[in-house]
Scaffold this active site. Structure first.
Site, PDB file in Angstrom:
ATOM      1  N   GLU A  36       0.809  -1.214   0.000  1.00 55.15           N
ATOM      2  CA  GLU A  36       0.000   0.000   0.000  1.00 55.15           C
ATOM      3  C   GLU A  36       0.847   1.271   0.000  1.00 55.15           C
ATOM      4  O   GLU A  36       0.378   2.325  -0.420  1.00 55.15           O
ATOM      5  CB  GLU A  36      -0.939   0.002   1.210  1.00 55.15           C
ATOM      6  CG  GLU A  36      -1.987  -1.106   1.152  1.00 55.15           C
ATOM      7  CD  GLU A  36      -2.882  -1.130   2.370  1.00 55.15           C
ATOM      8  OE1 GLU A  36      -4.029  -1.600   2.232  1.00 55.15           O
ATOM      9  OE2 GLU A  36      -2.462  -0.694   3.442  1.00 55.15           O
ATOM     10  N   MET A 218      -9.323  -2.152   8.572  1.00 53.76           N
ATOM     11  CA  MET A 218      -8.809  -2.414   9.914  1.00 53.76           C
ATOM     12  C   MET A 218      -7.967  -1.286  10.520  1.00 53.76           C
ATOM     13  O   MET A 218      -7.360  -1.485  11.565  1.00 53.76           O
ATOM     14  CB  MET A 218      -7.999  -3.716   9.903  1.00 53.76           C
ATOM     15  CG  MET A 218      -8.806  -4.928   9.476  1.00 53.76           C
ATOM     16  SD  MET A 218      -7.834  -6.450   9.329  1.00 53.76           S
ATOM     17  CE  MET A 218      -7.434  -6.759  11.060  1.00 53.76           C
ATOM     18  N   ASP A 242     -11.997  -6.603  -2.458  1.00 51.09           N
ATOM     19  CA  ASP A 242     -12.964  -7.701  -2.394  1.00 51.09           C
ATOM     20  C   ASP A 242     -14.303  -7.132  -1.933  1.00 51.09           C
ATOM     21  O   ASP A 242     -14.427  -5.931  -1.694  1.00 51.09           O
ATOM     22  CB  ASP A 242     -12.485  -8.784  -1.415  1.00 51.09           C
ATOM     23  CG  ASP A 242     -12.235  -8.216  -0.023  1.00 51.09           C
ATOM     24  OD1 ASP A 242     -13.210  -8.112   0.751  1.00 51.09           O
ATOM     25  OD2 ASP A 242     -11.084  -7.861   0.299  1.00 51.09           O
TER      26      ASP A 242
END
Length: 274
Positions: A36, A218, A242
């Site tokens: 990321e 998260m 997803d």
């Protein structure tokens, strides 16, 4: 304490807190794990690594902007710790988070982007004997309840909504090996955060019903809460890997590289536009 004295105390506390944090002309960029933040780090000019209490921060420039980049690690505690260290050591004017998420909005597909207009903890709270949920965290500085939803900085949010129209986002890989020609959808919405990887249609429905969630991840609300309490402008950008359903693990492995790149591209474009 009467209402006038209470109001005076709160105003003085707010003023003191606002004066305590002295921002510097640098932008903080965060991501949960290597993929990321890799593209962001690769875009830096004159990168330099600084270790703060064991956490690696990389400073440099993107365009005309000085930035500091860090990988938080996965989960709310890691995200809050790294954010707090960044704010304390580098004093950024603003914080942007780039990363992936599971989609909970049925209109979104892997690769689509959610600009978080607001974030919330979906796994925080208590249940009373009347089964009434309490979801507000408490500000450790003011001792007051935080809002359930942490609002993004409106200026950063509007800038993201404008800039994204010019960013060449990648299409979604197909099973045949090609790339979908479907246009990547971008929306400003609600991102919810919890210390759990969601791969359950039932949980998706619950997050949608209880929070109006468009995506779940998260770290975002932890970063948002720290920034909110220290009064530092922030914005969370999430690209979907997803749909947080029973096939989430399979989709994640297939789509997260593309999703991570799309999110990073948008964050880099925002920084260049500052």
């Amino acid at each position: 304490m009467n209402n006038r004295l209470l109001l005076f105390f709160l105003l003085v506390s707010h003023f003191t807190l606002a004066q305590h944090y002295k921002p510097r002309p640098i932008t903080g960029l965060l991501g949960a794990f290597g993929a990321e933040v890799a593209l962001v780090k690769e875009s830096l000019k004159k990168p330099k690594t600084v270790i703060v209490d064991g956490i690696s921060f990389t400073t440099g420039r993107i365009g005309k902007q000085r930035v500091v980049v860090a990988e938080t690690g996965i989960g709310k505690v890691n995200a809050a710790m790294t954010t707090a260290l960044m704010l304390d050591h580098f004093r950024p004017q603003r914080v942007l988070f780039t990363g992936i998420a599971g989609g909970t909005n049925p209109d979104l597909q892997p690769g689509d982007i959610v600009i978080a207009g607001r974030t919330a903890h979906h796994d925080y709270g208590s249940i009373t004997d009347k089964n009434t949920p309490t979801r507000q965290t408490r500000n450790a500085i003011t001792k007051q309840f935080n809002p359930v939803y942490f609002p993004a900085d409106s200026t950063l949010m509007r800038l993201a909504e404008t800039v994204v129209k010019t960013v060449p986002l990648e299409g979604i890989p197909l099973a045949s090996g090609g790339v979908s020609d479907r246009t990547v959808k971008v929306m400003t919405g609600t991102v919810v955060t919890g210390d759990v990887f969601v791969a359950s249609p039932d949980k998706v429905r619950s997050l949608r019903t209880d929070f109006g969630a468009d995506a779940t991840e998260m770290e975002g609300a932890a970063v948002a809460q720290v920034c909110y309490q220290i009064q530092v402008p922030h914005l969370i950008i999430r690209s979907l890997s997803d749909r947080a359903d029973a096939e989430a693990h399979i989709a994640y492995d297939k789509f997260y590289p593309t999703a991570a790149r799309n999110s990073a591209k948008l964050v880099i474009a925002i920084v260049r536009a500052l």
